[in-house]
Write a protein that holds these residues in place. Structure first.
Motif, PDB file in Angstrom:
ATOM      1  N   LEU A  62       0.964  -1.394  -0.101  1.00 48.03           N
ATOM      2  CA  LEU A  62       0.132   0.032  -0.011  1.00 48.03           C
ATOM      3  C   LEU A  62       0.880   1.184   0.084  1.00 48.03           C
ATOM      4  O   LEU A  62       0.590   2.244  -0.716  1.00 48.03           O
ATOM      5  CB  LEU A  62      -1.068  -0.028   1.202  1.00 48.03           C
ATOM      6  CG  LEU A  62      -2.064   1.121   1.369  1.00 48.03           C
ATOM      7  CD1 LEU A  62      -2.706   1.337  -0.148  1.00 48.03           C
ATOM      8  CD2 LEU A  62      -2.680   1.152   2.562  1.00 48.03           C
ATOM      9  N   ARG A  63       1.965   1.202   0.660  1.00 45.64           N
ATOM     10  CA  ARG A  63       2.793   2.364   0.995  1.00 45.64           C
ATOM     11  C   ARG A  63       3.584   2.539  -0.311  1.00 45.64           C
ATOM     12  O   ARG A  63       3.584   3.752  -0.974  1.00 45.64           O
ATOM     13  CB  ARG A  63       3.860   1.953   1.902  1.00 45.64           C
ATOM     14  CG  ARG A  63       4.919   3.406   2.140  1.00 45.64           C
ATOM     15  CD  ARG A  63       5.961   3.011   3.176  1.00 45.64           C
ATOM     16  NE  ARG A  63       5.442   3.225   4.325  1.00 45.64           N
ATOM     17  CZ  ARG A  63       5.426   4.346   4.971  1.00 45.64           C
ATOM     18  NH1 ARG A  63       5.975   5.337   4.842  1.00 45.64           N
ATOM     19  NH2 ARG A  63       5.063   4.555   6.331  1.00 45.64           N
ATOM     20  N   HIS A  64       3.958   1.489  -1.165  1.00 42.15           N
ATOM     21  CA  HIS A  64       4.556   1.520  -2.482  1.00 42.15           C
ATOM     22  C   HIS A  64       3.653   2.067  -3.550  1.00 42.15           C
ATOM     23  O   HIS A  64       3.941   2.813  -4.315  1.00 42.15           O
ATOM     24  CB  HIS A  64       5.150   0.074  -2.807  1.00 42.15           C
ATOM     25  CG  HIS A  64       6.079   0.157  -4.204  1.00 42.15           C
ATOM     26  ND1 HIS A  64       6.020  -0.646  -5.043  1.00 42.15           N
ATOM     27  CD2 HIS A  64       6.734   1.422  -4.652  1.00 42.15           C
ATOM     28  CE1 HIS A  64       6.665  -0.228  -6.202  1.00 42.15           C
ATOM     29  NE2 HIS A  64       7.121   0.925  -5.810  1.00 42.15           N
TER      30      HIS A  64
ATOM     31  N   THR B  46       1.162   3.901  -3.260  1.00 42.53           N
ATOM     32  CA  THR B  46       0.709   5.297  -2.845  1.00 42.53           C
ATOM     33  C   THR B  46       1.856   6.149  -3.718  1.00 42.53           C
ATOM     34  O   THR B  46       1.626   7.168  -4.030  1.00 42.53           O
ATOM     35  CB  THR B  46       0.487   5.555  -1.250  1.00 42.53           C
ATOM     36  OG1 THR B  46      -0.499   4.577  -1.020  1.00 42.53           O
ATOM     37  CG2 THR B  46       0.120   6.979  -0.928  1.00 42.53           C
ATOM     38  N   SER B  47       2.949   5.666  -3.125  1.00 41.84           N
ATOM     39  CA  SER B  47       4.319   6.676  -3.645  1.00 41.84           C
ATOM     40  C   SER B  47       4.093   6.400  -5.368  1.00 41.84           C
ATOM     41  O   SER B  47       4.618   7.628  -5.908  1.00 41.84           O
ATOM     42  CB  SER B  47       5.844   6.172  -3.162  1.00 41.84           C
ATOM     43  OG  SER B  47       5.987   4.874  -3.923  1.00 41.84           O
TER      44      SER B  47
ATOM     45  N   ILE C 231       1.260   6.395  -7.070  1.00 40.11           N
ATOM     46  CA  ILE C 231       0.275   7.576  -7.524  1.00 40.11           C
ATOM     47  C   ILE C 231       0.987   8.969  -7.517  1.00 40.11           C
ATOM     48  O   ILE C 231       0.903   9.820  -8.362  1.00 40.11           O
ATOM     49  CB  ILE C 231      -0.923   7.654  -6.481  1.00 40.11           C
ATOM     50  CG1 ILE C 231      -1.586   5.927  -6.621  1.00 40.11           C
ATOM     51  CG2 ILE C 231      -1.663   8.814  -6.773  1.00 40.11           C
ATOM     52  CD1 ILE C 231      -2.559   6.003  -5.593  1.00 40.11           C
ATOM     53  N   TYR C 232       1.633   9.188  -6.612  1.00 43.07           N
ATOM     54  CA  TYR C 232       2.723  10.817  -6.409  1.00 43.07           C
ATOM     55  C   TYR C 232       3.363  10.682  -7.842  1.00 43.07           C
ATOM     56  O   TYR C 232       3.305  11.697  -8.276  1.00 43.07           O
ATOM     57  CB  TYR C 232       3.636  10.528  -5.294  1.00 43.07           C
ATOM     58  CG  TYR C 232       2.921  11.120  -4.068  1.00 43.07           C
ATOM     59  CD1 TYR C 232       1.723  10.585  -3.391  1.00 43.07           C
ATOM     60  CD2 TYR C 232       3.516  12.052  -3.005  1.00 43.07           C
ATOM     61  CE1 TYR C 232       1.135  10.940  -2.438  1.00 43.07           C
ATOM     62  CE2 TYR C 232       2.879  12.242  -1.936  1.00 43.07           C
ATOM     63  CZ  TYR C 232       1.971  11.793  -1.581  1.00 43.07           C
ATOM     64  OH  TYR C 232       1.158  12.172  -0.248  1.00 43.07           O
TER      65      TYR C 232
ATOM     66  N   GLY D  37       8.036  10.640  -4.894  1.00 42.33           N
ATOM     67  CA  GLY D  37       6.973   9.943  -4.265  1.00 42.33           C
ATOM     68  C   GLY D  37       7.636   9.053  -3.257  1.00 42.33           C
ATOM     69  O   GLY D  37       7.162   8.870  -2.300  1.00 42.33           O
TER      70      GLY D  37
ATOM     71  N   TRP E   2       7.239   9.042   0.922  1.00 41.94           N
ATOM     72  CA  TRP E   2       6.602   7.766   1.749  1.00 41.94           C
ATOM     73  C   TRP E   2       7.942   6.796   2.168  1.00 41.94           C
ATOM     74  O   TRP E   2       7.900   5.939   2.605  1.00 41.94           O
ATOM     75  CB  TRP E   2       5.983   6.909   0.743  1.00 41.94           C
ATOM     76  CG  TRP E   2       4.753   7.721   0.597  1.00 41.94           C
ATOM     77  CD1 TRP E   2       4.392   8.353  -0.449  1.00 41.94           C
ATOM     78  CD2 TRP E   2       3.640   7.648   1.301  1.00 41.94           C
ATOM     79  NE1 TRP E   2       3.065   8.872  -0.204  1.00 41.94           N
ATOM     80  CE2 TRP E   2       2.500   8.314   0.942  1.00 41.94           C
ATOM     81  CE3 TRP E   2       3.389   6.659   2.522  1.00 41.94           C
ATOM     82  CZ2 TRP E   2       1.414   8.806   1.490  1.00 41.94           C
ATOM     83  CZ3 TRP E   2       2.112   7.094   3.251  1.00 41.94           C
ATOM     84  CH2 TRP E   2       1.250   7.802   2.806  1.00 41.94           C
TER      85      TRP E   2
END
Length: 161
Positions: free
Chosen positions: A23-25, A27-28, A30-31, A91, A95
């Motif tokens: 999930l963290r990866h 999200t990065s 998406i950035y 990104g 994160w």
């Protein structure tokens, strides 16, 4: 008598560091996609301008193959520049994720190319190469194995440096 190095137990943790959650990866990613989309638009617009100039104004669209090549080059150069500089895109910096060699060292240009190719393959297989992290005992993607790299989660203190 000196310590017997052979009988020392292996380190308790991975030498490179802990793996970030999927999930963290994502999200990065998406950035980074926001930056990459803007870059692709600019590069393709410049490519179209060159095509119009070379055709003397007869061409009004960029040939599809040229657009695809420019897009691929934009992606490779974007990620390659950031990864080779410090192992992190913008990104990833936000994160606290870093790309390193599997032994914890800095990656090289060959590994960047292999990782980009592997990421495309991972995505082309309906994303299976990305979801593989959830079942892999080492918590790695297909493209991690292909390129000899992995993502690590940096401690909070490293963000302030």
């Amino acid at each position: 008598m000196s310590k017997d190095i052979v009988n020392e137990p292996p380190p308790a943790t991975d030498p490179a560091g802990p793996s970030p959650s999927i999930l963290r990866h994502f999200t990065s990613m998406i950035y980074d996609s926001l930056l990459v989309i803007a870059l692709i638009f600019v590069v393709n617009a410049l490519g179209l301008g060159v095509a119009v100039q070379l055709s003397g104004g007869e061409r009004e669209v960029l040939p599809p193959l040229a657009g695809q090549v420019l897009t691929a080059l934009s992606l490779i150069l974007f990620f390659g520049a950031f990864w080779l500089k410090n192992g992190q895109t913008l990104g990833m910096q936000a994160w606290r994720i870093k790309l390193v060699r599997s032994d914890g060292g800095r990656i090289n240009a060959g590994q960047v190319l292999l990782r980009c190719l592997g990421a495309a393959i991972s995505a082309a297989c309906l994303g299976l190469g990305y979801w593989w992290k959830l079942v892999d005992r080492n918590h790695r993607y297909w493209h991690d194995y292909l390129s000899g790299t992995e993502l690590i989660l940096l401690p909070k203190a490293s963000r302030d440096k």
